[in-house]
Write a protein that holds these residues in place. Structure first.
Motif, mmCIF file in Angstrom:
data_model
loop_
_atom_site.group_PDB
_atom_site.id
_atom_site.type_symbol
_atom_site.label_atom_id
_atom_site.label_comp_id
_atom_site.label_asym_id
_atom_site.label_seq_id
_atom_site.Cartn_x
_atom_site.Cartn_y
_atom_site.Cartn_z
ATOM 1 N N HIS A 1 -9.769 -32.384 8.780
ATOM 2 C CA HIS A 1 -10.180 -32.567 7.380
ATOM 3 C C HIS A 1 -11.434 -33.429 7.256
ATOM 4 N N GLU B 1 -9.619 -27.590 13.843
ATOM 5 C CA GLU B 1 -8.909 -26.536 13.098
ATOM 6 C C GLU B 1 -8.433 -25.398 14.005
ATOM 7 N N HIS C 1 -11.962 -36.498 8.269
ATOM 8 C CA HIS C 1 -11.769 -37.947 8.103
ATOM 9 C C HIS C 1 -12.133 -38.644 9.412
ATOM 10 N N ASP D 1 -4.901 -33.565 12.150
ATOM 11 C CA ASP D 1 -5.176 -33.177 10.761
ATOM 12 C C ASP D 1 -6.329 -33.994 10.172
ATOM 13 N N ASP D 2 -6.347 -35.283 10.488
ATOM 14 C CA ASP D 2 -7.428 -36.138 9.990
ATOM 15 C C ASP D 2 -8.786 -35.640 10.478
#
Length: 417
Positions: free
Chosen positions: A336, A401, A338, A332-333
């Motif tokens: 997104h 993603e 990050h 997820d990081d």
């Protein structure tokens, strides 16, 4: 260089190496039975032939060729399965005037086309011994619990395409069922029907090599590019767990990542995997293993021939959910954006270093040459470098993603042990 229909010779003449490396690859569509038969063949053909019926006789012959190496192995690229005969020998210029290159081609002709066989079957004693040895080895592999867990994971993931789940060491029940005469007949079919790639790397003359290969008088065979990439459809995620008396549990995950070898986003996927879990500076290594001390090891692999991203972690069984959560968090990081710029640059540098070091290996050069022919494209070292250096953190986020969890296998250690 075209030898005859279905037979290609590729000579990479270079003074870079002090050895001449040769591979003869027999290629066919992958199947569970075919893969297991080839693995048994590799055991037989590496250790004996009509002219050198024992390993000792083979070793003595190689010693007369200044300690040349000889081996037979099996590999799989996506939907293609290869049986490879390989040899390495010192360059002729170091051999006191002997034509070692010609001699090693004569030797390879003997071991490939004159197996230890008669009356339509391999030598019974040799066949039985190699079959028993291979089955015993496969049984012993189950003691390697990471290997075992990975096999179980891919059985889940490739349920509809089991030949892609078969281990490159073979499938025990399939090998146990192979009959001597059937294997001999399969080998004769392989010799006359498989696509053949002959690759030579070293300080050699291409015309000389072509003459040595012409002496083999290989029959023509049907040639046509065969599909290599398998695009697995996304399905409902499945999971299985099993308990065994172990101290260390094994958590294995398989994701679909619909990016394939050398397609538009391939280099972005390489950087993504390096950042996620494919290098010692990856997020899985840093955050699952080091920072949170939740795993003995944690890493990922990306297979561009099947669009598969797999994760392997050795953990305490009580930490299963925590590890799953933190793996998902790393994904997820990245998705997104990050992404630490310094870590990103270190990953790219690591990939470049690994790629450059492979240019110093004749075997790696041969592997790449065969692969280029299978996919019908080549990428120079400079172009590869340009592709990798052009990847941005935003592109890597877009790759993350697309990752979809498809299979989970948990080999749980028994607490009561």
């Amino acid at each position: 260089m075209h030898v005859t229909d279905g037979v290609t010779l590729n000579v990479i003449a270079t003074p870079q190496f002090k050895t001449t490396s040769i591979s003869i690859d027999f290629l066919a569509p992958v199947s569970t039975l075919g893969l297991s038969q080839r693995i048994l063949l590799a055991q037989l053909l590496e250790t004996s032939s009509a002219d050198y019926p024992t390993q000792t006789a083979l070793a003595k012959k190689l010693a007369t060729l200044y300690g040349a190496s000889y081996g037979v192995n099996v590999y799989r690229y996506g939907l293609i399965n290869g049986l490879r005969f390989s040899s390495s020998i010192i360059n002729d210029q170091f051999a006191n005037g002997e034509n070692l290159t010609q001699e090693i081609f004569a030797f390879l002709k003997q071991v490939i086309f004159r197996p230890l066989a008669s009356d339509g079957r391999f030598d019974t004693t040799t066949f039985d011994r190699q079959q028993v040895n291979l089955i015993a080895y496969l049984k012993s592999l189950n003691d390697d619990k990471q290997y075992y867990a990975e096999r179980e994971l891919f059985d889940l993931y490739f349920k509809e395409k089991p030949e892609l789940a078969t281990s490159l060491y073979g499938d025990e029940p399939t090998i146990e069922a192979v009959q001597n005469t059937a294997l001999y007949n399969y080998y004769q079919q392989l010799l006359t029907h498989d696509d053949i790639k002959i690759t030579v790397v070293g300080d050699v003359d291409a015309d000389d090599i072509a003459r040595y290969v012409a002496d083999w008088q290989l029959p023509s065979r049907t040639s046509g590019r065969q599909p290599i990439v398998y695009q697995r459809p996304v399905t409902t995620a499945v999971s299985e767990s099993e308990t065994q008396p172990l101290q260390q549990s094994k958590l294995n995950l398989a994701y679909q990542l619909p990016v394939y070898y050398r397609d538009t986003h391939f280099y972005e996927a390489l950087v993504f995997n390096g950042l996620f879990g494919g290098t010692p500076i990856s997020l899985l290594f840093k955050n699952v293993r080091e920072k949170n001390s939740l795993a003995y090891y944690a890493s990922s692999r990306f297979d561009g021939f099947t669009g598969t991203l797999s994760v392997q972690a050795g953990i305490d069984q009580r930490n299963q959910q925590a590890v799953l959560d933190i793996i998902t968090e790393q994904l997820d990081d990245i998705a997104h954006g990050h992404i630490d710029p310094e870590v990103f640059n270190q990953v790219v540098a690591s990939l470049i270093n690994n790629h450059e070091s492979r240019q110093d290996s004749p075997r790696a050069v041969i592997n790449q040459s065969v692969l280029d022919q299978l996919v019908g494209s080549t990428v120079s070292a400079d172009d590869w470098l340009a592709h990798i250096q052009a990847v941005t953190p935003q592109q890597v986020a877009a790759i993350a993603e697309q990752v979809t969890l498809q299979a989970t296998y948990f080999l749980k250690g028994d607490e009561s042990r």
